[in-house]
Design an enzyme around this catalytic site. Structure first.
Site, PDB file in Angstrom:
ATOM      1  N   SER A 137      18.290  25.450 -40.735  1.00  0.00           N
ATOM      2  CA  SER A 137      18.601  24.673 -41.937  1.00  0.00           C
ATOM      3  C   SER A 137      17.897  23.335 -42.020  1.00  0.00           C
ATOM      4  CB  SER A 137      20.106  24.417 -42.010  1.00  0.00           C
ATOM      5  OG  SER A 137      20.526  23.650 -40.908  1.00  0.00           O
ATOM      6  N   ASP A 144      26.280  16.283 -45.617  1.00  0.00           N
ATOM      7  CA  ASP A 144      27.490  17.058 -45.358  1.00  0.00           C
ATOM      8  C   ASP A 144      27.838  16.986 -43.886  1.00  0.00           C
ATOM      9  OD1 ASP A 144      25.711  18.782 -44.097  1.00  0.00           O
ATOM     10  OD2 ASP A 144      25.777  20.318 -45.663  1.00  0.00           O
ATOM     11  N   HIS A 173      24.098  17.960 -42.033  1.00  0.00           N
ATOM     12  CA  HIS A 173      22.755  17.778 -42.572  1.00  0.00           C
ATOM     13  C   HIS A 173      22.548  16.388 -43.171  1.00  0.00           C
ATOM     14  CE1 HIS A 173      23.707  22.158 -42.936  1.00  0.00           C
ATOM     15  NE2 HIS A 173      22.549  22.217 -42.300  1.00  0.00           N
TER      16      HIS A 173
END
Length: 362
Positions: A52, A336, A339
């Site tokens: 990610s 979040d 991230h």
């Protein structure tokens, strides 16, 4: 290094979710016009592998929360598959340093074949060097995708000689180890196994013809909001960061060994750990690069669930938002629970520029 404390430092949820690869045949050429000062040429293509922290849209829309509101509110103004409010590390490296467009996600190649001239992003959220519980292709499979493009003559040896690889590993292998009831006693050996596999993947990329191969160090997992929430976002968990220190130490040794075995020393580390720690320690002293603002509460995410059972992007059965967003994402380092924001990634990139200028020269 012995880890005497309990196996709490990898007790975090997976960083991402799943994806669905697709293939396409297209053509790409070499454009060696970008000069790096007087020293040489910068790469004109970027091939991206990992999770990610680098993914720009490979995961399936139906399963990845990166395709849900409010992701992408800063850029491009709607969800784009990036796990942030805007751009991620991949975008900054290509746009700010290489001066080319962000490489097309592997899943979307057939819709924009001309973008192949800038490389391909093979990274999928939720992945690692080994298989994870999510059905996302691991790093070895991601490299298989590139290998197939080479075999299909999408990329030539000349193309690869003008390219760079970005490899990210943000912790999903260790989450898998925990889920599979891995023990504290066996963790040191497992970390070594992960780093060795990572090194094998890097060597394979260079053997395929990629000129430069960069790998990110592991970020301070104990400073991610999903951990710092336990202290009301006031402090990192040093126990979790002990395991990170071992991973990063072994990675340094491994990359040095790879370079000693290769004439052109193509491998280098992009240190994520230090910029994260710098932001956290300096707090109000460090200005955000977006709008001249400051990361006043760097351990607190901008987007978070209204309670522990919810996360950013969750809605209830009636479609009501079960999350809150800070007033200005540009003033937050984390977006979040794991991230960074676009502003956060920009700060990290600013810290990495010197390494890129030093290492990425043809």
């Amino acid at each position: 290094m012995k880890l005497s404390k309990p196996l709490f430092f990898f007790s975090f949820i997976f960083l991402l979710t799943t994806g669905n690869p697709a293939g396409v045949h297209a053509s790409a050429g070499y454009n060696g016009s970008k000069k790096n000062g007087i020293n040489g040429l910068r790469p004109t293509k970027l091939f991206v592998f990992g999770d990610s922290y680098a993914d720009t849209g490979n995961n399936g829309r139906s399963v990845a929360f990166s395709w849900k509101q409010p992701y992408g509110i800063t850029f491009p103004g709607k969800p784009s598959g990036r796990f942030s409010d805007g751009r991620v590390l991949t975008d900054f490296i290509v746009a700010r340093f290489l001066g080319v467009k962000s490489p097309i996600p592997y899943k979307w190649m057939k819709y924009a074949p001309r973008r192949l001239q800038y490389g391909v992003n093979f990274a999928f959220g939720g992945t690692g060097v080994f298989d994870t519980p999510f059905p996302a292709p691991n790093m070895n499979t991601q490299i298989d995708f590139l290998h197939k493009l080479i075999n299909d003559s999408v990329y030539t040896n000349t193309d690869l000689q003008s390219s760079m690889a970005l490899v990210t590993l943000a912790g999903n292998d260790y989450a898998t180890y925990l889920i599979k009831n891995g023990t504290n006693e066996g963790l040191s050996a497992y970390i070594s196994t992960v780093v060795n596999k990572l090194a094998a993947n890097m060597k394979r990329l260079h053997d395929l013809g990629v000129k430069k191969v960069s790998v990110t160090s592991l970020e301070p997992l104990g400073c991610l909001p999903r951990t710092t929430v336990r202290s009301s976002f006031r402090q990192c968990n040093d126990t979790e960061n002990m395991g990170v220190a071992l991973h990063n130490s072994l990675l340094q040794e491994t990359v040095a060994r790879l370079n000693s075995q290769t004439a052109d020393s193509p491998y280098f580390i992009l240190d994520l750990f230090s910029p994260f720690i710098t932001v956290i320690k300096q707090q109000k002293k460090l200005k955000s690069v977006e709008g001249g603002r400051r990361f006043e509460t760097p351990l607190k995410p901008c987007c978070m669930g209204v309670s522990e059972e919810y996360k950013c992007s969750d809605v209830d059965k009636k479609g009501m938002k079960m999350y809150t967003i800070c007033s200005d994402p540009n003033a937050a380092f984390f977006w979040d629970h794991v991230h960074p924001t676009q502003a956060g990634w920009r700060a990290v990139y600013d810290a990495l520029k010197a390494t890129l200028h030093e290492q990425v020269v043809f």
